[in-house]
Design a protein around this motif. Structure first.
Motif, PDB file in Angstrom:
ATOM      1  N   PRO A 262       0.818  -1.216   0.000  1.00  0.00           N
ATOM      2  CA  PRO A 262       0.000   0.000   0.000  1.00  0.00           C
ATOM      3  C   PRO A 262       0.858   1.277   0.000  1.00  0.00           C
ATOM      4  O   PRO A 262       1.908   1.316   0.642  1.00  0.00           O
ATOM      5  CB  PRO A 262      -0.797  -0.086   1.293  1.00  0.00           C
ATOM      6  CG  PRO A 262      -0.489  -1.379   1.927  1.00  0.00           C
ATOM      7  CD  PRO A 262       0.625  -2.012   1.192  1.00  0.00           C
ATOM      8  N   PRO A 263       0.423   2.316  -0.709  1.00  0.00           N
ATOM      9  CA  PRO A 263       1.163   3.585  -0.719  1.00  0.00           C
ATOM     10  C   PRO A 263       0.999   4.322   0.613  1.00  0.00           C
ATOM     11  O   PRO A 263       0.067   4.065   1.376  1.00  0.00           O
ATOM     12  CB  PRO A 263       0.514   4.374  -1.857  1.00  0.00           C
ATOM     13  CG  PRO A 263      -0.872   3.827  -1.931  1.00  0.00           C
ATOM     14  CD  PRO A 263      -0.762   2.371  -1.564  1.00  0.00           C
TER      15      PRO A 263
ATOM     16  N   LEU B 109      -4.508   2.832  12.162  1.00  0.00           N
ATOM     17  CA  LEU B 109      -4.930   1.734  11.292  1.00  0.00           C
ATOM     18  C   LEU B 109      -4.258   0.435  11.707  1.00  0.00           C
ATOM     19  O   LEU B 109      -3.113   0.424  12.148  1.00  0.00           O
ATOM     20  CB  LEU B 109      -4.555   2.014   9.836  1.00  0.00           C
ATOM     21  CG  LEU B 109      -5.390   3.016   9.060  1.00  0.00           C
ATOM     22  CD1 LEU B 109      -4.869   3.119   7.632  1.00  0.00           C
ATOM     23  CD2 LEU B 109      -6.844   2.602   9.041  1.00  0.00           C
ATOM     24  N   THR B 110      -4.968  -0.669  11.517  1.00  0.00           N
ATOM     25  CA  THR B 110      -4.388  -1.988  11.761  1.00  0.00           C
ATOM     26  C   THR B 110      -3.769  -2.479  10.461  1.00  0.00           C
ATOM     27  O   THR B 110      -4.391  -2.420   9.400  1.00  0.00           O
ATOM     28  CB  THR B 110      -5.466  -2.973  12.244  1.00  0.00           C
ATOM     29  OG1 THR B 110      -6.054  -2.446  13.434  1.00  0.00           O
ATOM     30  CG2 THR B 110      -4.867  -4.335  12.533  1.00  0.00           C
ATOM     31  N   VAL B 111      -2.517  -2.935  10.560  1.00  0.00           N
ATOM     32  CA  VAL B 111      -1.764  -3.361   9.383  1.00  0.00           C
ATOM     33  C   VAL B 111      -0.984  -4.636   9.682  1.00  0.00           C
ATOM     34  O   VAL B 111      -0.781  -5.001  10.845  1.00  0.00           O
ATOM     35  CB  VAL B 111      -0.772  -2.270   8.914  1.00  0.00           C
ATOM     36  CG1 VAL B 111      -1.494  -1.019   8.453  1.00  0.00           C
ATOM     37  CG2 VAL B 111       0.232  -1.930  10.001  1.00  0.00           C
TER      38      VAL B 111
ATOM     39  N   LEU C 114       4.638 -12.343   9.133  1.00  0.00           N
ATOM     40  CA  LEU C 114       4.021 -11.033   9.316  1.00  0.00           C
ATOM     41  C   LEU C 114       3.626 -10.812  10.775  1.00  0.00           C
ATOM     42  O   LEU C 114       3.312 -11.761  11.491  1.00  0.00           O
ATOM     43  CB  LEU C 114       2.779 -10.900   8.433  1.00  0.00           C
ATOM     44  CG  LEU C 114       3.012 -10.979   6.923  1.00  0.00           C
ATOM     45  CD1 LEU C 114       1.689 -10.917   6.183  1.00  0.00           C
ATOM     46  CD2 LEU C 114       3.945  -9.893   6.460  1.00  0.00           C
ATOM     47  N   THR C 115       3.635  -9.554  11.181  1.00  0.00           N
ATOM     48  CA  THR C 115       3.205  -9.143  12.513  1.00  0.00           C
ATOM     49  C   THR C 115       2.057  -8.156  12.343  1.00  0.00           C
ATOM     50  O   THR C 115       2.168  -7.217  11.564  1.00  0.00           O
ATOM     51  CB  THR C 115       4.364  -8.456  13.275  1.00  0.00           C
ATOM     52  OG1 THR C 115       5.472  -9.364  13.325  1.00  0.00           O
ATOM     53  CG2 THR C 115       3.952  -8.074  14.671  1.00  0.00           C
ATOM     54  N   ARG C 116       0.965  -8.384  13.063  1.00  0.00           N
ATOM     55  CA  ARG C 116      -0.198  -7.493  12.967  1.00  0.00           C
ATOM     56  C   ARG C 116      -0.181  -6.514  14.124  1.00  0.00           C
ATOM     57  O   ARG C 116       0.135  -6.877  15.258  1.00  0.00           O
ATOM     58  CB  ARG C 116      -1.480  -8.314  13.001  1.00  0.00           C
ATOM     59  CG  ARG C 116      -2.735  -7.464  12.803  1.00  0.00           C
ATOM     60  CD  ARG C 116      -3.930  -8.305  12.453  1.00  0.00           C
ATOM     61  NE  ARG C 116      -3.760  -8.816  11.093  1.00  0.00           N
ATOM     62  CZ  ARG C 116      -4.663  -9.552  10.451  1.00  0.00           C
ATOM     63  NH1 ARG C 116      -5.784  -9.878  11.019  1.00  0.00           N
ATOM     64  NH2 ARG C 116      -4.434  -9.980   9.218  1.00  0.00           N
ATOM     65  N   GLY C 117      -0.512  -5.261  13.832  1.00  0.00           N
ATOM     66  CA  GLY C 117      -0.557  -4.265  14.883  1.00  0.00           C
ATOM     67  C   GLY C 117      -1.161  -2.966  14.400  1.00  0.00           C
ATOM     68  O   GLY C 117      -1.545  -2.830  13.232  1.00  0.00           O
TER      69      GLY C 117
ATOM     70  N   VAL D 207      -5.297  -4.119   7.121  1.00  0.00           N
ATOM     71  CA  VAL D 207      -6.285  -5.063   7.637  1.00  0.00           C
ATOM     72  C   VAL D 207      -7.643  -4.361   7.628  1.00  0.00           C
ATOM     73  O   VAL D 207      -7.783  -3.283   8.209  1.00  0.00           O
ATOM     74  CB  VAL D 207      -5.913  -5.526   9.060  1.00  0.00           C
ATOM     75  CG1 VAL D 207      -6.967  -6.451   9.615  1.00  0.00           C
ATOM     76  CG2 VAL D 207      -4.539  -6.187   9.052  1.00  0.00           C
ATOM     77  N   PRO D 208      -8.645  -4.941   6.961  1.00  0.00           N
ATOM     78  CA  PRO D 208      -9.967  -4.316   6.910  1.00  0.00           C
ATOM     79  C   PRO D 208     -10.548  -4.136   8.307  1.00  0.00           C
ATOM     80  O   PRO D 208     -10.377  -4.980   9.179  1.00  0.00           O
ATOM     81  CB  PRO D 208     -10.811  -5.301   6.104  1.00  0.00           C
ATOM     82  CG  PRO D 208      -9.846  -6.198   5.421  1.00  0.00           C
ATOM     83  CD  PRO D 208      -8.595  -6.203   6.241  1.00  0.00           C
ATOM     84  N   ALA D 209     -11.236  -3.010   8.515  1.00  0.00           N
ATOM     85  CA  ALA D 209     -11.875  -2.726   9.804  1.00  0.00           C
ATOM     86  C   ALA D 209     -12.995  -3.731  10.044  1.00  0.00           C
ATOM     87  O   ALA D 209     -13.726  -4.097   9.127  1.00  0.00           O
ATOM     88  CB  ALA D 209     -12.420  -1.315   9.815  1.00  0.00           C
ATOM     89  N   GLN D 210     -13.121  -4.177  11.281  1.00  0.00           N
ATOM     90  CA  GLN D 210     -14.189  -5.118  11.638  1.00  0.00           C
ATOM     91  C   GLN D 210     -15.476  -4.352  11.901  1.00  0.00           C
ATOM     92  O   GLN D 210     -15.453  -3.301  12.520  1.00  0.00           O
ATOM     93  CB  GLN D 210     -13.795  -5.914  12.894  1.00  0.00           C
ATOM     94  CG  GLN D 210     -12.546  -6.757  12.718  1.00  0.00           C
ATOM     95  CD  GLN D 210     -12.707  -7.841  11.662  1.00  0.00           C
ATOM     96  OE1 GLN D 210     -13.756  -8.475  11.581  1.00  0.00           O
ATOM     97  NE2 GLN D 210     -11.692  -8.013  10.833  1.00  0.00           N
TER      98      GLN D 210
END
Length: 66
Positions: free
Chosen positions: A3-4, A12-14, A27-30, A62-65
């Protein structure tokens, strides 16, 4: 394609890849705390610091829930 910078904002969650995980691709999510790359794009992903303190390059948003 990563993503740019224009799509990445604090809060944001990425999914990021840390330098020492580049070979394995783990990968690490945070949640983004700060953007560390100033350019609009980067071939390996925009570098960010997560709230947890982890520094890595964004591989996916990561799409928002909800």
């Amino acid at each position: 394609m990563t993503p740019p910078r224009s799509l990445i904002r604090p809060g944001l969650t990425v999914d990021v890849i840390q330098k020492h995980h580049q070979a394995s691709g783990q990968l690490t999510r945070g949640v983004v705390a700060a953007l560390l790359t100033n350019s609009a794009s980067h071939p390996h992903g925009i570098k960010v610091r997560l709230i947890s303190g982890v520094v890595g390059r964004v591989q996916a948003l990561v799409p928002a829930q909800g």
